[in-house]
Design a protein around this motif. Structure first.
Motif, short mmCIF file in Angstrom:
data_model
loop_
_atom_site.label_atom_id
_atom_site.label_comp_id
_atom_site.label_asym_id
_atom_site.label_seq_id
_atom_site.Cartn_x
_atom_site.Cartn_y
_atom_site.Cartn_z
N ARG A 103 -10.04 7.55 -6.32
CA ARG A 103 -9.47 8.76 -5.67
C ARG A 103 -7.80 8.83 -5.73
O ARG A 103 -7.47 9.96 -5.88
N LEU A 104 -7.31 7.63 -5.99
CA LEU A 104 -5.88 7.95 -6.50
C LEU A 104 -5.84 8.53 -8.03
O LEU A 104 -4.93 9.47 -8.17
N LEU A 105 -6.54 8.12 -8.63
CA LEU A 105 -6.40 8.70 -9.96
C LEU A 105 -6.86 10.08 -9.98
O LEU A 105 -6.19 10.95 -10.84
N GLU A 106 -7.99 10.56 -9.39
CA GLU A 106 -8.34 11.93 -9.36
C GLU A 106 -7.36 12.74 -8.79
O GLU A 106 -7.26 14.06 -8.94
N ALA A 107 -6.40 12.29 -8.02
CA ALA A 107 -5.40 13.09 -7.18
C ALA A 107 -4.16 13.10 -8.13
O ALA A 107 -3.11 13.77 -8.01
N GLY A 108 -4.31 12.17 -9.22
CA GLY A 108 -3.41 12.33 -10.35
C GLY A 108 -2.01 11.18 -10.02
O GLY A 108 -0.88 11.18 -10.63
N ALA A 109 -2.22 10.42 -9.09
CA ALA A 109 -1.21 9.36 -8.74
C ALA A 109 -1.36 8.24 -9.85
O ALA A 109 -2.13 7.88 -10.66
N VAL A 110 0.31 7.66 -10.10
CA VAL A 110 -0.01 6.47 -11.08
C VAL A 110 0.40 5.23 -10.28
O VAL A 110 0.49 4.11 -11.11
N GLY A 111 0.51 5.28 -9.27
CA GLY A 111 0.76 4.01 -8.40
C GLY A 111 0.34 4.36 -6.76
O GLY A 111 0.05 5.35 -6.31
N CYS A 112 0.70 3.09 -6.05
CA CYS A 112 0.30 3.30 -4.83
C CYS A 112 1.00 2.26 -3.87
O CYS A 112 1.27 1.13 -4.28
N ASN A 113 1.34 2.59 -2.61
CA ASN A 113 1.75 1.59 -1.76
C ASN A 113 0.50 1.17 -0.98
O ASN A 113 -0.32 2.16 -0.39
N LEU A 114 0.49 -0.06 -0.59
CA LEU A 114 -0.48 -0.48 0.22
C LEU A 114 -0.08 -1.47 1.20
O LEU A 114 0.54 -2.52 0.98
N GLU A 115 -0.25 -1.17 2.83
CA GLU A 115 0.46 -2.05 3.64
C GLU A 115 -0.41 -3.24 4.01
O GLU A 115 -1.93 -2.91 3.95
N ASP A 116 0.08 -4.04 4.68
CA ASP A 116 -0.73 -5.32 4.82
C ASP A 116 -0.80 -5.26 6.70
O ASP A 116 -0.89 -6.46 6.92
N SER A 117 -0.81 -4.39 7.15
CA SER A 117 -1.00 -4.35 8.60
C SER A 117 -1.91 -3.03 9.05
O SER A 117 -1.77 -1.97 8.09
N ALA A 118 -2.41 -3.04 9.97
CA ALA A 118 -3.17 -1.76 10.61
C ALA A 118 -3.11 -1.83 12.23
O ALA A 118 -3.39 -2.78 12.67
N HIS A 119 -3.07 -0.50 12.59
CA HIS A 119 -2.81 -0.43 14.13
C HIS A 119 -1.80 -1.34 14.66
O HIS A 119 -2.26 -1.80 15.73
N GLY A 120 -0.91 -1.34 13.85
CA GLY A 120 0.38 -2.24 14.58
C GLY A 120 0.30 -3.82 14.27
O GLY A 120 1.07 -4.58 14.98
#
Length: 248
Positions: A103-120
């Motif tokens: 999905r990132l590649l389809e959107a044309g992104a070359v990178g991503c941020n990924l967080e190591d928390s969810a819902h605080g």
């Protein structure tokens, strides 16, 4: 392909390396196509979308943007400019690594941020490392992975845990680590303890400059939703002035 036959992903990765202290890579954060074009016109060689800024532009609170809308927004931004665009995709929206990468590649992104928390809440660092390893395996060298470490933003300011998480994520294949809201004084320790590029967040208009953060050890600088918030504040001031003129 970009200049010299390199892909945008290769150009983006190269921008992070060989930097001297005081000269970090500065990645401003567009929230739509128009802001992206304005930033490129100002001379920035790459951009990094902020999830909170995009959320505000779409009418959502931070962390509440549906995945489909976030990827569509990233695609509009990437399509509007010729420079590399990295996307903040929060914690991955529950997508399997392969689907996230596609999905990132389809959107044309070359990178991503990924967080190591969810819902605080902080995720288990070993599980997060496993997820990052899956993203790296699916992406190969097509995406630059920036692994956010949320210890400070989740009010767990434990340097030992921050460093442990960062090292696990680098070992899992992350290209860069991002201990968001780490104190400026902690940057030299993080720089000494963690291999590879180090992302720091800068305030817009006050606080340490990007150059000062670079001197402390940051390799790249992002601004979170700061630019979008400043632009909204400026628009509010213009709107108030227009109302006053209308009444005059």
């Amino acid at each position: 392909m970009s200049e010299g036959g390199l892909s945008k992903a290769e150009v983006f990765r190269a921008l992070h390396h060989g930097r001297t202290p005081g000269d970090p890579l500065v990645l401003p954060g567009p929230w739509d196509a128009a802001s992206a074009r304005a930033l490129v016109a100002a001379g920035f060689p790459a951009l990094a979308t902020p999830s909170a800024g995009v959320a505000a532009a779409l009418g959502y609170a931070d962390g509440e943007t549906p995945a489909d809308e976030m990827f569509a927004a990233v695609a509009r931004i990437a399509r509007a400019v010729d420079v590399p665009v990295s996307a903040d995709v929060e914690d991955g929206y529950g997508l399997a690594p392969g689907e996230l990468v596609e999905r990132l590649l389809e959107a044309g992104a070359v990178g991503c941020n990924l967080e190591d928390s969810a819902h605080g809440v902080l995720k288990d660092p070993h599980e997060q490392a496993g997820y990052l390893a899956g993203v790296r395996a699916a992406a190969g060298d097509r995406l630059f992975v920036n692994a956010r470490v949320d210890t400070f933003v989740r009010q767990v300011p434990d340097m030992a845990e921050t460093i442990e998480r960062a090292r696990l994520y680098v070992a899992a294949g992350a290209d860069c680590v991002y201990p968001i809201l780490a104190p400026v004084d902690a940057l030299p320790l993080l720089r000494a303890a963690v291999e590879g590029p180090l992302n720091a967040v800068a305030a817009v208009g006050d606080g340490p400059s990007p150059a000062e953060l670079g001197e402390r050890g940051a390799t790249r600088i992002t601004f979170g939703p700061g630019l979008q918030q400043r632009a909204t504040a400026a628009l509010r001031e213009i709107a108030v002035a227009l109302r006053r003129r209308r009444r005059g």
